[in-house]
Design a protein around this motif. Structure first.
Motif, PDB file in Angstrom:
ATOM      1  N   PRO A  16      -2.772 -15.450   0.804  1.00  0.00           N
ATOM      2  CA  PRO A  16      -1.927 -16.599   1.167  1.00  0.00           C
ATOM      3  C   PRO A  16      -2.731 -17.851   1.471  1.00  0.00           C
ATOM      4  O   PRO A  16      -2.294 -18.959   1.155  1.00  0.00           O
ATOM      5  N   ALA A  17      -3.919 -17.682   2.077  1.00  0.00           N
ATOM      6  CA  ALA A  17      -4.748 -18.852   2.373  1.00  0.00           C
ATOM      7  C   ALA A  17      -5.137 -19.581   1.094  1.00  0.00           C
ATOM      8  O   ALA A  17      -5.100 -20.815   1.029  1.00  0.00           O
ATOM      9  N   GLU A  18      -5.508 -18.826   0.072  1.00  0.00           N
ATOM     10  CA  GLU A  18      -5.893 -19.444  -1.197  1.00  0.00           C
ATOM     11  C   GLU A  18      -4.703 -20.093  -1.882  1.00  0.00           C
ATOM     12  O   GLU A  18      -4.824 -21.148  -2.512  1.00  0.00           O
ATOM     13  N   LEU A  19      -3.520 -19.475  -1.759  1.00  0.00           N
ATOM     14  CA  LEU A  19      -2.319 -20.074  -2.338  1.00  0.00           C
ATOM     15  C   LEU A  19      -1.960 -21.371  -1.616  1.00  0.00           C
ATOM     16  O   LEU A  19      -1.548 -22.355  -2.240  1.00  0.00           O
ATOM     17  N   ALA A  20      -2.088 -21.376  -0.287  1.00  0.00           N
ATOM     18  CA  ALA A  20      -1.788 -22.589   0.470  1.00  0.00           C
ATOM     19  C   ALA A  20      -2.756 -23.710   0.099  1.00  0.00           C
ATOM     20  O   ALA A  20      -2.362 -24.866  -0.084  1.00  0.00           O
ATOM     21  N   GLU A 130       5.753 -14.742  -2.860  1.00  0.00           N
ATOM     22  CA  GLU A 130       5.173 -15.286  -1.641  1.00  0.00           C
ATOM     23  C   GLU A 130       5.896 -16.567  -1.294  1.00  0.00           C
ATOM     24  O   GLU A 130       6.220 -17.376  -2.174  1.00  0.00           O
ATOM     25  N   ALA A 131       6.194 -16.725   0.000  1.00  0.00           N
ATOM     26  CA  ALA A 131       6.826 -17.942   0.502  1.00  0.00           C
ATOM     27  C   ALA A 131       6.010 -18.421   1.690  1.00  0.00           C
ATOM     28  O   ALA A 131       5.826 -17.685   2.665  1.00  0.00           O
ATOM     29  N   TRP A 140       1.814 -20.453   7.281  1.00  0.00           N
ATOM     30  CA  TRP A 140       2.462 -19.194   7.669  1.00  0.00           C
ATOM     31  C   TRP A 140       3.053 -18.565   6.421  1.00  0.00           C
ATOM     32  O   TRP A 140       3.539 -19.279   5.537  1.00  0.00           O
ATOM     33  N   SER A 141       3.041 -17.263   6.357  1.00  0.00           N
ATOM     34  CA  SER A 141       3.707 -16.545   5.274  1.00  0.00           C
ATOM     35  C   SER A 141       5.026 -15.992   5.784  1.00  0.00           C
ATOM     36  O   SER A 141       5.078 -15.357   6.840  1.00  0.00           O
ATOM     37  N   TYR A 142       6.097 -16.242   5.036  1.00  0.00           N
ATOM     38  CA  TYR A 142       7.391 -15.653   5.365  1.00  0.00           C
ATOM     39  C   TYR A 142       7.535 -14.243   4.793  1.00  0.00           C
ATOM     40  O   TYR A 142       8.530 -13.569   5.063  1.00  0.00           O
TER      41      TYR A 142
END
Length: 469
Positions: A16-20, A130-131, A140-142
Motif C-alpha cells: 500500500p505504501a508503494e501504491l500511495a 485496494e482502497a 490508510w488502507s480500507y
C-alpha cells in the motif's frame, strides 16, 4: 503491479505504501479533494496499470453515491471502448484535514465514499483490490484487516521524490506538476485592483466593437484586426526575456499586454470564425507564445466578463493538448465549459482529449482550414488511456458540465468546425460532473443577436445588462 515509464523500464509496486506513493506519478500531479480510480490489467500473471479517472469529492455527502457511480462507469466504459476492460481497480480518496481535523478524522469521514466506490465497481464486475485514503502526509488502507499494519494514525508517506518509482519517473522525464489548484491559478481571472481597470477597458471595448460586429462588413474588419493584433502580441511575447517559475513568467506576460489590447482580443475572439483562425497557432515556434497569450487573456476575463473566458480557455486547452500537455489541456477545457457549458468547441475537444483521440488528426483539420485544403485520412486511435478528469474549475463554481450528455451528439455541432465534428462523431462521454444538482442549477444562456451565425460573437451582449426572462 507494474508501472511502465515512458522508457522500457518497469517498476513493480507491491505494498500500500508503494501504491500511495505512485499516485502523483500516475496522474502527473498531486490530487486534492479527489476520488481516483486506476485500472489494473493482467499481463503475464502480473498486474499492469491502465487508465485513470478522477473526480472532485462532492461537498454534499448525499451526492457521493452518484459521483462514485459516474467515476466507476466512466473509467470502465472508456476502457471497454478501447478493448481493454480492466480486471481490477485501485481506489484512492484524497483530502486534506479541515480546521480542527486530523488525517485520521478524514480517513473515518471518507470511509463511506471508499465503500461506495467499491460497491459501484463491484456492480460492474470489476473488484477494487485496494482502497487507500491519503491525507496530511499519511495513508490508510480500507482493505487491510491487520491493525498493526495500518495504525489508527496512519502510516507516514515517504519524502517526495525518494522512492524507486520517483527515481524511475525522473529518469524517464516524467514530471509531477504540483497541484491542480496551482495549475488553475494560471488561468483564473484577476481579483486584484488591476481587475477593475481591465473591466473598464472591456466595457469601453464592447461599446466600440459591438456596433461594428453587428454590421456584416464591420464584423469582417474586426476579425482581421483581432488576428493582426494577436500576431503582434504573440511576437512580443516570443521576444521577451525568459524568467524562471510559472508565477513570475505570468506576471511578465501580464505586463506585456495592455488592458485595451486584451479587451480587443477577448471581444474579437467571441466570433467563432476568428477563434478558428487563432486555433491554427498550435505548433512550432508559434505554439508556446500563443499558449501564453491565451492564458493571459483568460486571466483578463474579469467580473461580469467571466463567460467571455470560454474562447481563450478553449484555445489554451487546444494548444496545450497539441503540444503534448494533456493535463493542462483537460483543465483548461474543463474551465472553458465551466465558463460556458454550451461552448461546443470546448465540448468537442474535451471529449476528444478524454477519449484519447489522435491529436494529429485534429491538427490536420486545422491546417486544412488554414490553407483551404482537404485533411488527409485519419489514423487509428492509439489506444492509450489518458487520465480523465471531471473536477470543477474553481472552488466557487457549480462544476464542469457533462459534455455530450445533454442529448446533443458531437455531429450536431457541425457548425463549429465541420472536419473536427466529423472526426469526433461517436466519441464517448468522458467522466462528468460529480454533482448531479449542478446540471439542474446551470442556466441555459440566451443566444445573442447573432445566434443564427453559430456561436455568434458574445460581445454583442454587454455584460452586466439584465436579460429579459
Amino acid at each position: 503491479m507494474t508501472h511502465h515509464s515512458e522508457t522500457t523500464e518497469q517498476v513493480t509496486l507491491r505494498t500500500p505504501a508503494e501504491l500511495a506513493d505512485a499516485l502523483p506519478y500516475l496522474l502527473g500531479y498531486r490530487p486534492e479533494d479527489s476520488m481516483v480510480l486506476v485500472a489494473v490489467h493482467d499481463s503475464g500473471g502480473k498486474g499492469r496499470f491502465g487508465g485513470r479517472a478522477r473526480l472532485g469529492i462532492p461537498a454534499q455527502e448525499e451526492d457521493w453515491e452518484e459521483a462514485a457511480r459516474q467515476l466507476a462507469r466512466g473509467l470502465v466504459t472508456s476502457s471497454e471502448r478501447r478493448g481493454a476492460r480492466p480486471e481490477r481497480l485501485v481506489a484512492y480518496v484524497c483530502q486534506e484535514p479541515a480546521p480542527g481535523e486530523r488525517g485520521r478524522d478524514v480517513k473515518r469521514r471518507l470511509a463511506r465514499l471508499a465503500h461506495l466506490l467499491r460497491i459501484q465497481c463491484g456492480d460492474l464486475d470489476v473488484p477494487v483490490i485496494e482502497a487507500l485514503c491519503v491525507s496530511d502526509g499519511r495513508y490508510w488502507s480500507y482493505c487491510c484487516p491487520v491493525a498493526d499494519c495500518c495504525p489508527e494514525d496512519g502510516t507516514p508517506m515517504g519524502l517526495p521524490g525518494t522512492s524507486v518509482l520517483a527515481a524511475a519517473a525522473t529518469y524517464a522525464g516524467i514530471q509531477v506538476r504540483g497541484t491542480l489548484r496551482e495549475l488553475r491559478a494560471r488561468l483564473q481571472p484577476w481579483e486584484a485592483a488591476a481587475a477593475r481597470e481591465q473591466e473598464a477597458a472591456l466595457d469601453a471595448g464592447g461599446l466600440a466593437l459591438v456596433p461594428r460586429i453587428l454590421d456584416e462588413a464591420g464584423r469582417a474588419e474586426v476579425a482581421e484586426e483581432t488576428i493582426v493584433l494577436a500576431e503582434r502580441v504573440i511576437r512580443r511575447l516570443a521576444a521577451a526575456t525568459p524568467v524562471a517559475g510559472a508565477f513570475p513568467a505570468d506576471l511578465r506576460d501580464d505586463g506585456l499586454i495592455g488592458h485595451d489590447e486584451a479587451a480587443r482580443l477577448i471581444l474579437g475572439l467571441q466570433d467563432r470564425g476568428t477563434r478558428d483562425r487563432a486555433a491554427a497557432w498550435m505548433e512550432g515556434d508559434e505554439a508556446a507564445p500563443a499558449l501564453r497569450l491565451w492564458r493571459a487573456l483568460a486571466r483578463r476575463c474579469v467580473g461580469p466578463y467571466a463567460e467571455h473566458a470560454a474562447p481563450p480557455l478553449t484555445l489554451a486547452g487546444w494548444v496545450a493538448w497539441s503540444t503534448g500537455d494533456e493535463l493542462e489541456a483537460r483543465e483548461a477545457l474543463a474551465m472553458a465549459l465551466g465558463a460556458d457549458p454550451d461552448y461546443l468547441f470546448a465540448r468537442l475537444l474535451h471529449q476528444a482529449c478524454n477519449e484519447g483521440l489522435d491529436v494529429e488528426s485534429i491538427r490536420r483539420c486545422l491546417r486544412a482550414a488554414r490553407t483551404g485544403g482537404a485533411p488527409a485520412a485519419e489514423p487509428a486511435r492509439d489506444g492509450v488511456a489518458p487520465a480523465q478528469d471531471g473536477v470543477a474549475p474553481a472552488a466557487d463554481a457549480p462544476g464542469v458540465t457533462e459534455p455530450g450528455r445533454d442529448g446533443m451528439a458531437p455531429a450536431a455541432a457541425a457548425s463549429e468546425t465541420p472536419e473536427l465534428a466529423g472526426r469526433l462523431e461517436g466519441v464517448a462521454d468522458p467522466v462528468g460532473e460529480p454533482d448531479p444538482a449542478a446540471r439542474i442549477r446551470r442556466r441555459r444562456r440566451l443566444r445573442s443577436a447573432l445566434a443564427a451565425a453559430g456561436d455568434g460573437p458574445r460581445a454583442a451582449r454587454v455584460p452586466g445588462q439584465r436579460r429579459r426572462p
